[in-house]
Scaffold this active site. Structure first.
Site, short mmCIF file in Angstrom:
data_model
loop_
_atom_site.label_atom_id
_atom_site.label_comp_id
_atom_site.label_asym_id
_atom_site.label_seq_id
_atom_site.Cartn_x
_atom_site.Cartn_y
_atom_site.Cartn_z
N PHE A 123 -5.88 110.78 31.81
CA PHE A 123 -6.48 112.06 31.45
C PHE A 123 -7.99 111.93 31.64
CE2 PHE A 123 -8.28 115.02 28.32
CZ PHE A 123 -7.53 116.16 28.57
N SER A 132 -19.04 113.94 24.24
CA SER A 132 -18.78 114.91 23.16
C SER A 132 -18.98 116.33 23.66
CB SER A 132 -19.73 114.64 22.00
OG SER A 132 -19.58 113.33 21.53
N ARG A 243 -5.15 113.89 19.30
CA ARG A 243 -5.78 113.33 18.11
C ARG A 243 -4.76 112.88 17.07
NH1 ARG A 243 -10.31 117.90 18.42
NH2 ARG A 243 -11.52 116.75 19.95
N ARG A 268 -1.74 81.52 0.85
CA ARG A 268 -2.98 80.74 0.76
C ARG A 268 -3.32 80.47 -0.71
NH1 ARG A 268 -6.37 77.20 3.18
NH2 ARG A 268 -8.50 77.46 2.35
N GLY A 339 -10.39 84.92 4.81
CA GLY A 339 -11.48 83.94 4.81
C GLY A 339 -11.83 83.51 6.22
N GLU A 363 -11.21 110.53 22.07
CA GLU A 363 -10.56 111.82 21.77
C GLU A 363 -11.32 112.57 20.68
OE1 GLU A 363 -6.37 112.11 22.11
OE2 GLU A 363 -6.26 110.35 23.41
N SER A 366 -15.93 110.73 15.32
CA SER A 366 -15.77 111.20 13.92
C SER A 366 -16.71 112.37 13.65
CB SER A 366 -16.05 110.05 12.96
OG SER A 366 -15.05 109.08 13.12
C1 FAD Z 1 -12.25 102.61 25.51
C2 FAD Z 1 -12.46 104.06 25.80
C3 FAD Z 1 -11.43 104.81 26.36
C4 FAD Z 1 -11.61 106.15 26.67
N1 FAD Z 1 -10.62 106.85 27.30
C5 FAD Z 1 -10.89 108.09 27.78
C6 FAD Z 1 -9.95 108.78 28.63
O1 FAD Z 1 -8.85 108.28 28.92
N2 FAD Z 1 -10.29 110.00 29.13
C7 FAD Z 1 -11.49 110.58 28.84
O2 FAD Z 1 -11.72 111.68 29.34
N3 FAD Z 1 -12.39 109.97 28.04
C8 FAD Z 1 -12.13 108.74 27.51
N4 FAD Z 1 -13.06 108.10 26.73
C9 FAD Z 1 -14.34 108.75 26.45
C10 FAD Z 1 -14.52 109.16 25.00
O3 FAD Z 1 -13.70 110.25 24.71
C11 FAD Z 1 -16.01 109.44 24.80
O4 FAD Z 1 -16.67 108.18 24.82
C12 FAD Z 1 -16.29 110.16 23.49
O5 FAD Z 1 -15.81 111.48 23.55
C13 FAD Z 1 -17.79 110.18 23.16
O6 FAD Z 1 -18.54 110.61 24.24
P1 FAD Z 1 -19.82 109.76 24.69
O7 FAD Z 1 -19.39 108.35 24.84
O8 FAD Z 1 -20.44 110.42 25.84
O9 FAD Z 1 -20.79 109.79 23.45
P2 FAD Z 1 -21.87 110.96 23.16
O10 FAD Z 1 -21.25 112.28 23.31
O11 FAD Z 1 -23.10 110.66 23.92
O12 FAD Z 1 -22.16 110.70 21.61
C14 FAD Z 1 -23.06 109.70 21.13
C15 FAD Z 1 -23.16 109.86 19.62
O13 FAD Z 1 -23.71 111.16 19.31
C16 FAD Z 1 -22.83 111.86 18.44
N5 FAD Z 1 -22.89 113.29 18.74
C17 FAD Z 1 -22.80 113.90 19.96
N6 FAD Z 1 -22.86 115.22 19.83
C18 FAD Z 1 -23.00 115.48 18.50
C19 FAD Z 1 -23.13 116.66 17.73
N7 FAD Z 1 -23.10 117.88 18.28
N8 FAD Z 1 -23.26 116.53 16.40
C20 FAD Z 1 -23.26 115.31 15.81
N9 FAD Z 1 -23.14 114.15 16.48
C21 FAD Z 1 -23.02 114.23 17.81
C22 FAD Z 1 -21.45 111.27 18.72
O14 FAD Z 1 -20.57 111.48 17.65
C23 FAD Z 1 -21.80 109.80 18.92
O15 FAD Z 1 -21.94 109.17 17.68
C24 FAD Z 1 -12.86 106.77 26.36
C25 FAD Z 1 -13.88 106.01 25.77
C26 FAD Z 1 -13.70 104.69 25.51
C27 FAD Z 1 -14.85 103.90 24.92
#
Ligand code: FAD
Length: 380
Positions: A123, A132, A243, A268, A339, A363, A366
């Site tokens: 996906f 995000s 989710r 333990r 530990g 996905e 938080s």
């Molecule tokens: C191991 C792994 C597997 C993944 N698999 C997939 C996949 O199969 N397909 C796919 O499409 N994606 C995948 N992802 C991507 C994942 O969904 C994104 O990394 C995630 O949605 C966060 O986006 P970003 O990394 O660009 O972080 P950013 O969007 O840059 O966020 C950085 C920080 O800012 C915060 N933030 C951003 N906007 C706001 C806001 N409006 N308010 C408050 N806080 C905010 C975020 O919560 C985060 O803490 C994967 C990621 C990883 C690491």
């Protein structure tokens, strides 16, 4: 209100538990260390029906409810969260998305192979500048009459190299903003489609995460999912159910770590007695058990909402937010209960602690779950 699982639910849960213990546990430490994709195990998961659990039987799916799916996800995740993310993406993002919104031809051609594990799905929504903020799609799909031309880069794609079919989200009409986004089925091997290098990860190291590049990839029009402009809604609807799967993964990671910590505490000894007889350890176990049960209720409620055809955006977001927090808290405490042994690989809890973190990120982070939840509760 009935909290009892049906006999069928128990059977599915036990089958998943058995599979995880016999097929996933052996080699899980080595796969994590080498970042090795569990190819053989995933194939077996497909044969046993774990890759298309909720999809229509007409297309080879199990036709099961979401409760069955989260029960299986929990059991698989207790042992191997790398295998469970493969399962989660294939079930709740790819198969569910196609089953719910695909055309009969797309289902026949693609879904029927994905439900059995003959082929694997990915996906592809995230991009270097669209995580995000998924509306900021830079990947373009330009309408050329009977086909689209796809250009761009996707990031962080689970099953990036091991998948055969990719659901790719791209911008067709930038002026229409998110209403100009489409979703497409793209096959591996199509001209111009390249898989980038594998990410070196903290956790879920057995899953293969890659970037993907699309250079003038020709996508037939019949591979667009839904009406023109449906892509963003498709992604959001699909992720809303996804989710629940990730919440179940987090729950499984927490429960797996708790079970290991409980067993260890009974064996333990320190100061002449098993460490579970020290109240500090017993209370840790009490807290772990309580928070896991609370998270389980949220996960089950979200699954139940989905099965009852109720809106599950809020309950799914709450389940993911809470279960992923519980997974972090419980795995850290499980390491503490062990530990020094908690800090080395053979006791498994350090891996579960590393695996837990991703459940707060993918996905929807938080923070994004809190946006979904707060918007929902403030709406009326
Ligand atoms: C191991 C792994 C597997 C993944 N698999 C997939 C996949 O199969 N397909 C796919 O499409 N994606 C995948 N992802 C991507 C994942 O969904 C994104 O990394 C995630 O949605 C966060 O986006 P970003 O990394 O660009 O972080 P950013 O969007 O840059 O966020 C950085 C920080 O800012 C915060 N933030 C951003 N906007 C706001 C806001 N409006 N308010 C408050 N806080 C905010 C975020 O919560 C985060 O803490 C994967 C990621 C990883 C690491």
């Amino acid at each position: 209100m009935d909290f009892k699982l049906t006999e069928e639910h128990i059977m599915i849960r036990d089958a998943a538990r058995d599979f995880a213990r016999t097929e996933l546990l052996p080699g899980v430490i080595e796969r994590d260390e080498k970042q090795e994709f569990p190819a053989e195990q995933v194939k077996k998961m497909g044969e046993l029906g774990f890759l298309g659990m909720m999809a229509s039987p007409e297309y080879g799916g199990g036709g099961m409810d979401t409760i069955s799916y989260v029960l299986a996800m929990e059991e698989i995740s207790k042992i191997d969260a790398s295998a469970s993310v493969v399962m989660s993406v294939n079930n709740s993002l790819v198969c569910w998305g196609l089953d719910t919104y695909g055309s009969p031809e797309q289902k026949e051609k693609y879904l029927s192979k994905l439900t059995t594990g003959e082929k694997l799905g990915a996906f592809c929504l995230s991009e270097p500048e669209a995580g995000s903020d998924a509306t900021s799609q830079k990947t373009t799909a330009i309408d050329k009459g009977d086909h689209y031309i796809l250009n761009g880069t996707k990031n962080w794609i689970t099953n990036g190299n091991s998948a055969d079919f990719y659901l790719v989200i791209a911008q067709t009409d930038r002026e229409k903003k998110h209403k100009g986004i489409n979703a497409f089925i793209v096959e591996k091997g199509w001209e111009g489609f390249e898989v980038g290098p594998k990410e070196q990860k903290l956790g879920i190291r057995g899953s293969d995460t890659h970037s993907l590049n699309f250079n003038d990839v020709k996508v037939p029009k019949e591979n667009r999912i839904g009406e023109d402009g449906f892509g963003f809604k498709f992604a959001m609807k699909t992720l809303s159910g996804g989710r629940i799967g990730i919440a179940a993964q987090a729950l499984g990671i927490a429960a797996g770590a708790y079970e290991l910590a409980k067993d260890y505490s009974k064996q333990r000894k320190a100061f002449g007695t098993e460490i579970c007889n020290h109240q500090a350890i017993a209370f840790k176990l009490a807290d772990m058990h309580t928070s896991i049960e609370a998270a389980r209720h949220l996960v089950m409620k979200a699954a139940w909402d989905k099965d009852q055809k109720q809106n599950y955006d809020l309950s799914g977001a709450m389940a993911k937010l809470e279960a992923s927090k519980v997974a972090m808290d419980v795995t850290v405490e499980a390491v503490q209960v062990h530990g020094g042994n908690g800090y080395v690989k053979e006791y498994h809890v350090e891996r579960l602690m590393r695996d837990a973190k991703i459940t707060q990120i993918y996905e929807g982070t938080s923070e994004i779950q809190k946006i979904v939840i707060s918007r929902s509760i403030l709406k009326d």
